[in-house]
Design a protein around this motif. Structure first.
Motif, PDB file in Angstrom:
ATOM      1  N   ILE A 297       0.829  -1.227   0.000  1.00 46.48           N
ATOM      2  CA  ILE A 297       0.000   0.000   0.000  1.00 46.48           C
ATOM      3  C   ILE A 297       0.860   1.273   0.000  1.00 46.48           C
ATOM      4  O   ILE A 297       0.349   2.359  -0.257  1.00 46.48           O
ATOM      5  CB  ILE A 297      -1.063   0.040   1.137  1.00 46.48           C
TER       6      ILE A 297
ATOM      7  N   VAL B  80       0.650   4.044  -2.793  1.00 40.18           N
ATOM      8  CA  VAL B  80      -0.490   4.978  -2.791  1.00 40.18           C
ATOM      9  C   VAL B  80      -0.066   6.279  -2.097  1.00 40.18           C
ATOM     10  O   VAL B  80      -0.272   7.391  -2.602  1.00 40.18           O
ATOM     11  CB  VAL B  80      -1.719   4.355  -2.068  1.00 40.18           C
TER      12      VAL B  80
ATOM     13  N   GLN C 177       2.757   8.139  -4.195  1.00 38.90           N
ATOM     14  CA  GLN C 177       2.262   8.906  -5.345  1.00 38.90           C
ATOM     15  C   GLN C 177       1.486  10.147  -4.907  1.00 38.90           C
ATOM     16  O   GLN C 177       1.734  11.249  -5.376  1.00 38.90           O
ATOM     17  CB  GLN C 177       1.343   8.031  -6.223  1.00 38.90           C
ATOM     18  N   ARG C 178       0.534   9.962  -4.007  1.00 38.40           N
ATOM     19  CA  ARG C 178      -0.393  11.048  -3.682  1.00 38.40           C
ATOM     20  C   ARG C 178       0.163  12.040  -2.671  1.00 38.40           C
ATOM     21  O   ARG C 178      -0.321  13.153  -2.576  1.00 38.40           O
ATOM     22  CB  ARG C 178      -1.697  10.453  -3.116  1.00 38.40           C
TER      23      ARG C 178
ATOM     24  N   GLU D 205      -1.765   8.043 -11.154  1.00 39.10           N
ATOM     25  CA  GLU D 205      -2.964   7.367 -10.636  1.00 39.10           C
ATOM     26  C   GLU D 205      -3.064   5.910 -11.102  1.00 39.10           C
ATOM     27  O   GLU D 205      -3.747   5.117 -10.481  1.00 39.10           O
ATOM     28  CB  GLU D 205      -4.223   8.154 -10.998  1.00 39.10           C
TER      29      GLU D 205
ATOM     30  N   VAL E 229      -1.382   4.076  -8.406  1.00 42.10           N
ATOM     31  CA  VAL E 229      -2.277   4.063  -7.231  1.00 42.10           C
ATOM     32  C   VAL E 229      -3.330   2.967  -7.404  1.00 42.10           C
ATOM     33  O   VAL E 229      -3.564   2.152  -6.501  1.00 42.10           O
ATOM     34  CB  VAL E 229      -2.949   5.448  -7.046  1.00 42.10           C
ATOM     35  N   LYS E 230      -3.943   2.951  -8.590  1.00 38.54           N
ATOM     36  CA  LYS E 230      -5.019   1.981  -8.869  1.00 38.54           C
ATOM     37  C   LYS E 230      -4.497   0.541  -8.748  1.00 38.54           C
ATOM     38  O   LYS E 230      -5.131  -0.319  -8.132  1.00 38.54           O
ATOM     39  CB  LYS E 230      -5.526   2.226 -10.304  1.00 38.54           C
TER      40      LYS E 230
ATOM     41  N   ILE F  75      -3.856  -0.409  -5.072  1.00 43.56           N
ATOM     42  CA  ILE F  75      -5.106  -0.685  -4.346  1.00 43.56           C
ATOM     43  C   ILE F  75      -5.624  -2.079  -4.731  1.00 43.56           C
ATOM     44  O   ILE F  75      -6.055  -2.852  -3.870  1.00 43.56           O
ATOM     45  CB  ILE F  75      -6.140   0.428  -4.590  1.00 43.56           C
TER      46      ILE F  75
ATOM     47  N   PHE G 263      -2.107   5.501   4.299  1.00 46.15           N
ATOM     48  CA  PHE G 263      -3.189   5.239   3.337  1.00 46.15           C
ATOM     49  C   PHE G 263      -4.248   6.339   3.479  1.00 46.15           C
ATOM     50  O   PHE G 263      -4.728   6.894   2.484  1.00 46.15           O
ATOM     51  CB  PHE G 263      -3.780   3.864   3.685  1.00 46.15           C
TER      52      PHE G 263
ATOM     53  N   GLU H 280      -7.279   7.561   1.035  1.00 48.42           N
ATOM     54  CA  GLU H 280      -7.903   6.242   0.871  1.00 48.42           C
ATOM     55  C   GLU H 280      -8.295   5.666   2.223  1.00 48.42           C
ATOM     56  O   GLU H 280      -7.684   5.999   3.239  1.00 48.42           O
ATOM     57  CB  GLU H 280      -6.922   5.267   0.193  1.00 48.42           C
TER      58      GLU H 280
END
Ligand SMILES: N[C@@H](CCC(=O)N[C@@H](CS)C(=O)NCC(=O)O)C(=O)O
Length: 211
Positions: free
Chosen positions: A105, A108, A111-112, A125, A128-129, A132, A171, A176
């Protein structure tokens, strides 16, 4: 006063900060970034990672080693189960969280949060996808392990809960959360653990620092 070298959004630094808070140990947080450390810091932490703890002349890197040390110096409240089998299970969950969970995880958050806030770049993204999606089997596993208990091992909050719950704070920082309709036990468990004063204070501090 002991010094904890590291930055507050690291899941490993957070593990140690939660343990210190649970045990009521005062310390100074010395902001050391995970990348580009000095040669002087590498003498203390040869793998070049955070956290690294300094208790007077005693220097110790690695969150797992630091918390195990803290348990001997400040035994109460205990963060490791006394029962040998529960102790073994708690160490297993710590290892699982520190390696597989962070690795799966972590992208995520990278990146964000790190990419966007630290490097001022747009998050990818797609990564990220994919992260997840990759996390689903891990969430299935944790959902089953938590079962109907409040904590993951035995009846007491332990190192296992600290290690599992810590990367989920990242997260959350990345916008998320665990889908409660698919993983109700994991979701409720994380809410419980993150509501403890030790976690809650850090989550608020980190949110404020990130703006
Ligand atoms: N096993 C170590 C892992 C620590 C770790 O990977 N820290 C990251 C920050 S979250 C780091 O310092 N990375 C820098 C690097 O790998 O060079 C621990 O539990 O302390």
């Amino acid at each position: 006063m002991p010094i904890l070298n590291g930055v507050n959004a690291s899941p490993f630094v957070r593990k140690v900060r939660v343990a210190l808070a649970e045990k009521g140990v005062p310390y100074e947080l010395n902001p050391v970034m995970p990348f580009g450390q000095t040669d002087e810091y590498r003498k203390k932490s040869p793998l070049g990672k955070v956290p690294c703890y300094e208790d007077g002349d005693f220097v110790l890197p690695d969150s797992s080693c630091i918390i195990a040390y803290l348990e001997r110096v400040h035994p109460k409240p205990a963060l490791y189960p006394a029962d040998p089998q529960q102790f073994g299970r708690a160490l297993w969950y710590e290892e699982y969280a520190d390696s597989k969970l962070v690795e799966t995880i972590g992208p995520v958050f990278f990146q964000r949060f790190v990419r966007k806030i630290v490097f001022k770049q747009e998050p990818d993204e797609e990564i990220v996808k994919q992260a997840i999606a990759n996390a689903a089997p891990l969430f299935d596993y944790l959902e089953g392990e938590i079962g109907d208990r409040d904590v993951v091992v035995g009846n007491h909050f332990s190192i296992a809960d600290i290690a599992i719950a810590s990367p989920f704070v990242n997260f959350g920082h990345a916008g998320e959360q665990v889908d409660a309709s698919r993983w109700p036990r994991l979701s409720a468990y994380l809410e419980r653990i993150h509501s403890r004063p030790s976690f809650k204070a850090l989550i608020e501090e980190e949110r404020a620092a990130a703006g």
